[in-house]
Enzyme design. Sequence first.
Site, PDB file in Angstrom:
ATOM      1  N   HIS A 214     -25.576 -65.700  11.273  1.00 20.79           N
ATOM      2  CA  HIS A 214     -24.291 -66.386  11.165  1.00 20.79           C
ATOM      3  C   HIS A 214     -24.362 -67.801  11.753  1.00 20.79           C
ATOM      4  CE1 HIS A 214     -19.947 -66.917  12.513  1.00 20.79           C
ATOM      5  NE2 HIS A 214     -19.840 -66.699  11.212  1.00 20.79           N
TER       6      HIS A 214
ATOM      7  N   HIS B  32     -18.914 -75.819  10.254  1.00 21.19           N
ATOM      8  CA  HIS B  32     -17.853 -74.822  10.179  1.00 21.19           C
ATOM      9  C   HIS B  32     -16.461 -75.435  10.127  1.00 21.19           C
ATOM     10  CE1 HIS B  32     -14.828 -72.015  11.744  1.00 21.19           C
ATOM     11  NE2 HIS B  32     -15.488 -71.122  11.039  1.00 21.19           N
TER      12      HIS B  32
HETATM   13  O1  G3P Z   1     -18.385 -66.168   6.616  1.00 19.32           O
HETATM   14  C1  G3P Z   1     -18.202 -65.072   7.442  1.00 19.32           C
HETATM   15  C2  G3P Z   1     -17.512 -65.580   8.634  1.00 19.32           C
HETATM   16  O2  G3P Z   1     -18.281 -66.654   9.081  1.00 19.32           O
HETATM   17  C3  G3P Z   1     -16.137 -66.040   8.296  1.00 19.32           C
HETATM   18  O3  G3P Z   1     -15.530 -66.664   9.377  1.00 19.32           O
HETATM   19  O4  G3P Z   1     -14.723 -68.682  10.435  1.00 19.32           O
HETATM   20  O5  G3P Z   1     -16.957 -67.814  11.043  1.00 19.32           O
HETATM   21  O6  G3P Z   1     -16.614 -68.879   8.833  1.00 19.32           O
HETATM   22  P1  G3P Z   1     -15.978 -68.072   9.929  1.00 19.32           P
HETATM   23 CA    CA Z   2     -18.646 -68.508   7.531  1.00 22.40          CA
END
Ligand code: G3P
Ligand code: CA
Length: 263
Positions: A18, A60
């Site tokens: 992630h 992000h």
């Molecule tokens: O993409 C999965 C997760 O990352 C969604 O939340 O805010 O971390 O992009 P975010």
């Molecule tokens: Ca994401």
Amino acid sequence: GGMASAKEKHKDILNVSHRGASGYAPEHTLVSYEMGEKMHGDYIEIDLQMTKDGQLIAMHDEKVDRTTDGTGFVKDYTLAEIKQLDAGSWFNEKYPQYANPDYVGLEVPTLEEIFRKFGKNNQYYIETKSPDIYPGMEKELLRLIDKYRIDKETLLVQSFSPQSLEIMHKLDPSVKLIQLLSYKTNAAITDEEVAAIKEYAIGVGPNHTYLNKEYVQKVVNNGLEIHPYTVNDIERMKLLIDWGVTGMFTNFPNLLHEVKKGK
Ligand code: G3P
Ligand code: CA
């Protein structure tokens, strides 16, 4: 059925780094993605924003404030200006236990740089962020996927925006899509919602916090993938796997790797 197949199942759980191995290195830097690979992440997760001059970059937030030394909106920066920013020092200040002098001065990568560095056979899990403020971002994403001949068998594109996924699906139905979902209380999904999502997507990505076994099994029994985000705790990883998730997003891909090995 039986124990043997239950055991086999755990090996297929997709380990999605992630924002890279963002628990250990500044999110959405090439260093973070590289670390994710070394820690046995199967997929590199990338959030996309778009610059004033139409370049897709990995970030992000809509603003550069949290993850660089700059301020303001990405859409108001040219790529040349974004490239002047330091995308690593904030991490050293926020996470002194993982600080590394090599992180100072890291650049915000473009999607093109990521594709060039990690290659067409790598596995990418790409999110169209804020597609409403970046008209045309889906088309540009597809242009780069094709330009770099990214393997579409494994590629996954994700979004919270069903409209963005519909645009992707219309432009190129061969790209596999994941509908992101966010629940603020006990997660539940209706047959109608499942059917609507199945029209364009191969799976869902809900936040893990309010998930339950019933939800996971309903989704899986309907033939959809389910990749919860963002799971950073070993016990939680084990529970989700027991419920039947088919993958998950984690800032600590090494932990999910250990959980999978131990199963
Ligand atoms: O993409 C999965 C997760 O990352 C969604 O939340 O805010 O971390 O992009 P975010
Ligand atoms: Ca994401």
